[in-house]
Design an enzyme around this catalytic site. Structure first.
Site, PDB file in Angstrom:
ATOM      1  N   ASP A   2     -10.018  -7.947   6.621  1.00 13.58           N
ATOM      2  CA  ASP A   2      -9.079  -6.677   6.183  1.00 13.58           C
ATOM      3  C   ASP A   2      -9.598  -5.763   5.154  1.00 13.58           C
ATOM      4  O   ASP A   2      -9.737  -4.932   5.156  1.00 13.58           O
ATOM      5  CB  ASP A   2      -7.550  -7.470   5.913  1.00 13.58           C
ATOM      6  CG  ASP A   2      -6.933  -6.280   5.374  1.00 13.58           C
ATOM      7  OD1 ASP A   2      -6.041  -5.353   6.258  1.00 13.58           O
ATOM      8  OD2 ASP A   2      -6.423  -6.234   4.302  1.00 13.58           O
ATOM      9  N   SER A  58      11.763   1.252   7.099  1.00 14.11           N
ATOM     10  CA  SER A  58      11.201  -0.128   6.729  1.00 14.11           C
ATOM     11  C   SER A  58      12.640  -1.097   6.853  1.00 14.11           C
ATOM     12  O   SER A  58      13.564  -0.611   6.343  1.00 14.11           O
ATOM     13  CB  SER A  58      10.755   0.073   5.343  1.00 14.11           C
ATOM     14  OG  SER A  58       9.801  -1.011   5.100  1.00 14.11           O
ATOM     15  N   ARG A  59      12.395  -2.058   7.280  1.00 13.81           N
ATOM     16  CA  ARG A  59      13.252  -3.161   7.618  1.00 13.81           C
ATOM     17  C   ARG A  59      14.035  -3.671   6.217  1.00 13.81           C
ATOM     18  O   ARG A  59      15.060  -3.752   6.232  1.00 13.81           O
ATOM     19  CB  ARG A  59      12.612  -4.497   8.260  1.00 13.81           C
ATOM     20  CG  ARG A  59      12.183  -4.154   9.594  1.00 13.81           C
ATOM     21  CD  ARG A  59      11.377  -5.452  10.309  1.00 13.81           C
ATOM     22  NE  ARG A  59      10.438  -5.731   9.368  1.00 13.81           N
ATOM     23  CZ  ARG A  59       9.712  -6.689   9.509  1.00 13.81           C
ATOM     24  NH1 ARG A  59       9.752  -7.560  10.727  1.00 13.81           N
ATOM     25  NH2 ARG A  59       8.597  -7.158   8.701  1.00 13.81           N
ATOM     26  N   LYS A  98      -5.639   1.581   7.737  1.00  8.49           N
ATOM     27  CA  LYS A  98      -6.875   0.763   8.268  1.00  8.49           C
ATOM     28  C   LYS A  98      -6.502  -0.549   8.520  1.00  8.49           C
ATOM     29  O   LYS A  98      -5.581  -0.797   7.679  1.00  8.49           O
ATOM     30  CB  LYS A  98      -8.074   1.121   7.433  1.00  8.49           C
ATOM     31  CG  LYS A  98      -7.830   0.904   5.957  1.00  8.49           C
ATOM     32  CD  LYS A  98      -7.682  -0.480   5.377  1.00  8.49           C
ATOM     33  CE  LYS A  98      -8.143  -1.685   5.675  1.00  8.49           C
ATOM     34  NZ  LYS A  98      -7.750  -2.848   4.755  1.00  8.49           N
ATOM     35  N   ILE A 100       0.932  -1.243   0.009  1.00 10.25           N
ATOM     36  CA  ILE A 100       0.118   0.055  -0.079  1.00 10.25           C
ATOM     37  C   ILE A 100       1.012   1.333  -0.050  1.00 10.25           C
ATOM     38  O   ILE A 100       0.642   2.196  -0.558  1.00 10.25           O
ATOM     39  CB  ILE A 100      -1.064   0.018   1.171  1.00 10.25           C
ATOM     40  CG1 ILE A 100      -2.093   1.071   0.861  1.00 10.25           C
ATOM     41  CG2 ILE A 100      -0.497   0.213   2.347  1.00 10.25           C
ATOM     42  CD1 ILE A 100      -2.851   0.536  -0.521  1.00 10.25           C
TER      43      ILE A 100
HETATM   44  P1  NAP Z   1       2.346  -5.390   3.092  1.00 10.05           P
HETATM   45  O1  NAP Z   1       2.445  -5.517   1.549  1.00 10.05           O
HETATM   46  O2  NAP Z   1       2.680  -6.775   3.848  1.00 10.05           O
HETATM   47  O3  NAP Z   1       3.242  -4.299   3.829  1.00 10.05           O
HETATM   48  C1  NAP Z   1       3.493  -4.112   5.189  1.00 10.05           C
HETATM   49  C2  NAP Z   1       4.725  -3.505   5.506  1.00 10.05           C
HETATM   50  O4  NAP Z   1       5.273  -3.469   6.854  1.00 10.05           O
HETATM   51  C3  NAP Z   1       5.834  -4.571   5.049  1.00 10.05           C
HETATM   52  O5  NAP Z   1       6.469  -4.325   3.799  1.00 10.05           O
HETATM   53  C4  NAP Z   1       7.050  -4.360   5.975  1.00 10.05           C
HETATM   54  O6  NAP Z   1       7.760  -3.907   5.651  1.00 10.05           O
HETATM   55  C5  NAP Z   1       6.482  -3.847   7.232  1.00 10.05           C
HETATM   56  N1  NAP Z   1       6.263  -4.775   8.482  1.00 10.05           N
HETATM   57  C6  NAP Z   1       5.565  -5.988   8.281  1.00 10.05           C
HETATM   58  N2  NAP Z   1       5.477  -6.800   9.287  1.00 10.05           N
HETATM   59  C7  NAP Z   1       6.137  -5.807  10.107  1.00 10.05           C
HETATM   60  C8  NAP Z   1       6.671  -6.111  11.514  1.00 10.05           C
HETATM   61  N3  NAP Z   1       6.246  -6.933  12.313  1.00 10.05           N
HETATM   62  N4  NAP Z   1       7.382  -4.992  12.046  1.00 10.05           N
HETATM   63  C9  NAP Z   1       7.776  -3.844  11.360  1.00 10.05           C
HETATM   64  N5  NAP Z   1       7.343  -3.860  10.054  1.00 10.05           N
HETATM   65  C10 NAP Z   1       6.530  -4.833   9.451  1.00 10.05           C
HETATM   66  O7  NAP Z   1       1.004  -4.771   3.508  1.00 10.05           O
HETATM   67  P2  NAP Z   1       0.210  -3.824   2.893  1.00 10.05           P
HETATM   68  O8  NAP Z   1      -0.592  -4.483   1.977  1.00 10.05           O
HETATM   69  O9  NAP Z   1       1.059  -2.638   2.562  1.00 10.05           O
HETATM   70  O10 NAP Z   1      -0.939  -3.489   4.234  1.00 10.05           O
HETATM   71  C11 NAP Z   1      -0.304  -2.739   5.193  1.00 10.05           C
HETATM   72  C12 NAP Z   1      -1.499  -1.975   5.874  1.00 10.05           C
HETATM   73  O11 NAP Z   1      -2.332  -1.329   4.788  1.00 10.05           O
HETATM   74  C13 NAP Z   1      -2.554  -2.796   6.320  1.00 10.05           C
HETATM   75  O12 NAP Z   1      -3.230  -2.517   7.575  1.00 10.05           O
HETATM   76  C14 NAP Z   1      -3.544  -2.918   5.181  1.00 10.05           C
HETATM   77  O13 NAP Z   1      -4.925  -3.175   5.742  1.00 10.05           O
HETATM   78  C15 NAP Z   1      -3.515  -1.547   4.692  1.00 10.05           C
HETATM   79  N6  NAP Z   1      -4.134  -1.450   3.353  1.00 10.05           N
HETATM   80  C16 NAP Z   1      -3.718  -2.275   2.228  1.00 10.05           C
HETATM   81  C17 NAP Z   1      -4.207  -2.338   1.206  1.00 10.05           C
HETATM   82  C18 NAP Z   1      -3.518  -3.133   0.006  1.00 10.05           C
HETATM   83  O14 NAP Z   1      -4.574  -3.074  -1.095  1.00 10.05           O
HETATM   84  N7  NAP Z   1      -2.587  -4.091  -0.001  1.00 10.05           N
HETATM   85  C19 NAP Z   1      -5.374  -1.212   0.782  1.00 10.05           C
HETATM   86  C20 NAP Z   1      -5.308  -0.610   1.737  1.00 10.05           C
HETATM   87  C21 NAP Z   1      -5.153  -0.551   3.001  1.00 10.05           C
HETATM   88  P3  NAP Z   1       9.368  -4.217   6.009  1.00 10.05           P
HETATM   89  O15 NAP Z   1       9.598  -5.666   5.917  1.00 10.05           O
HETATM   90  O16 NAP Z   1      10.487  -3.651   4.812  1.00 10.05           O
HETATM   91  O17 NAP Z   1       9.539  -3.636   7.282  1.00 10.05           O
END
Ligand code: NAP
Length: 308
Positions: A168, A36-37, A90, A14
């Site tokens: 989610d 970001s890690r 969110k 996102i």
């Molecule tokens: P994602 O692709 O898994 O990205 C999350 C990021 O957070 C990862 O790249 C990771 O970056 C970091 N992370 C993961 N676990 C962690 C931990 N234990 N400690 C610290 N950093 C951590 O997920 P995403 O889809 O972007 O979603 C993130 C949020 O946005 C969620 O709440 C989701 O509901 C919301 N969202 C997502 C979408 C969608 O379409 N994907 C749409 C709207 C909202 P590093 O490993 O580099 O640290």
């Protein structure tokens, strides 16, 4: 007035797809750093943790927390203690109750806590809300079904405790519902399907209502293949109204009233700029409360294991 210097924390799907382009597009805010890690963005200062960014990084005014909900609370505490404005992706947290102390700290420090609901900024949502003001609604049906393998590849956190599973995306529908209906909504019945190898549901059925007894049914499913559904249908005294494509399309009977490109995040950042320039908080926990209540009340059914 000077631009708000924002750092993105958690650089996943996102952050890349929506936050970076929205920050570029919206006046009054500039991307100052990424924490970001594993991931970084060429040309933007990068730190592996929020703490390292706050200690060693450039001056920032705000953070956008784009990490999974399970780790966001600790990051929000750290950012608010450093007197930064905080935008929460969110859902606002892994629990409902963890938000109250954040809100108290933000208010004490005169900082913004913005619990975002991006779907509320979809182009057809405000037109829908205004349309419904002049209708008697007799039933609402939500169908929010998507293929988790397509939309959430490799996101293990989503099926871990606190990741909400199918809620989610489902919470996006609930964020629209609670924005457009005139009365508060509550859950009366729920059934949640948990894969036997996962800690969060892959599908859910919810019955909800309001003070007038309005029947509201929601079907959420992460196993949808083929056409995807992000629809909310309203039966009203003047005919049916349907919000579809997650809030980008609105139709009344056969007539299409709104049909626009999906564009939610620029609106979200415009709102963040407005809030942060005044140090005002905006937090509505109603969608997450409904999800928490579905977990409390819901019948749990074990279904076949889910493998990525
Ligand atoms: P994602 O692709 O898994 O990205 C999350 C990021 O957070 C990862 O790249 C990771 O970056 C970091 N992370 C993961 N676990 C962690 C931990 N234990 N400690 C610290 N950093 C951590 O997920 P995403 O889809 O972007 O979603 C993130 C949020 O946005 C969620 O709440 C989701 O509901 C919301 N969202 C997502 C979408 C969608 O379409 N994907 C749409 C709207 C909202 P590093 O490993 O580099 O640290």
């Amino acid at each position: 007035m000077k631009d708000i210097r924002v750092a993105i924390v958690g650089f996943g799907k996102i952050a890349r797809d929506q936050h970076v382009p929205a920050i570029k597009a919206v006046p009054g805010i500039t991307l100052a750093a990424v924490a970001s890690r594993n991931a970084s963005l060429p040309g933007v200062p990068h730190f592996t943790t929020l703490e390292a960014l706050l200690n060693d990084g450039p001056e920032i005014d705000a953070v956008a927390l784009c990490t999974p909900p399970q780790v966001r609370h600790g990051q929000a505490v750290t950012a608010l203690a450093a007197r930064k404005h905080v935008m929460l992706e969110k859902p606002p947290g892994a629990t409902v109750s963890e938000i109250a102390p954040l809100l108290a700290t933000a208010r004490e420090n005169g900082r913004t806590l913005f619990a975002t609901w991006h779907s509320r900024f979809a182009p057809a949502v405000e037109p829908l809300r205004r349309l419904l003001e002049n209708r008697q609604i007799s039933a609402v049906t939500i169908t929010w079904k998507e293929d988790v393998r397509v939309w959430h590849p490799g996101q293990a956190w989503i099926f871990e405790a606190g990741g909400l599973g199918v809620f989610d995306p489902g919470i996006n529908a609930l964020s629209i519902l609670t924005r457009v209906l005139p009365e508060p909504v509550f859950v009366t019945k729920a059934a949640l399907d948990f894969p036997s190898n996962r800690a969060a549901p892959i599908a859910a059925e919810l019955d909800m209502t309001d003070v007038s007894g309005l029947p509201i049914h929601a079907s959420f499913d992460f196993r949808q293949t083929g056409p995807q559904s992000w629809d909310i249908h309203f039966e009203t005294d003047k005919g049916p109204i349907t919000l579809s494509r997650g809030g980008a399309r609105l139709s009344e009977g056969q007539e299409v009233l709104v049909e626009e490109k999906e564009a939610e995040y620029p609106g979200l950042y415009q709102r963040f700029v407005e809030l942060a320039s005044e140090g005002i908080c905006e937090v509505d926990l109603a969608p997450q409360q409904l999800v928490a209540d579905a977990f409390t009340l819901g019948l749990r059914r074990a279904v076949e294991p889910f493998e990525d």
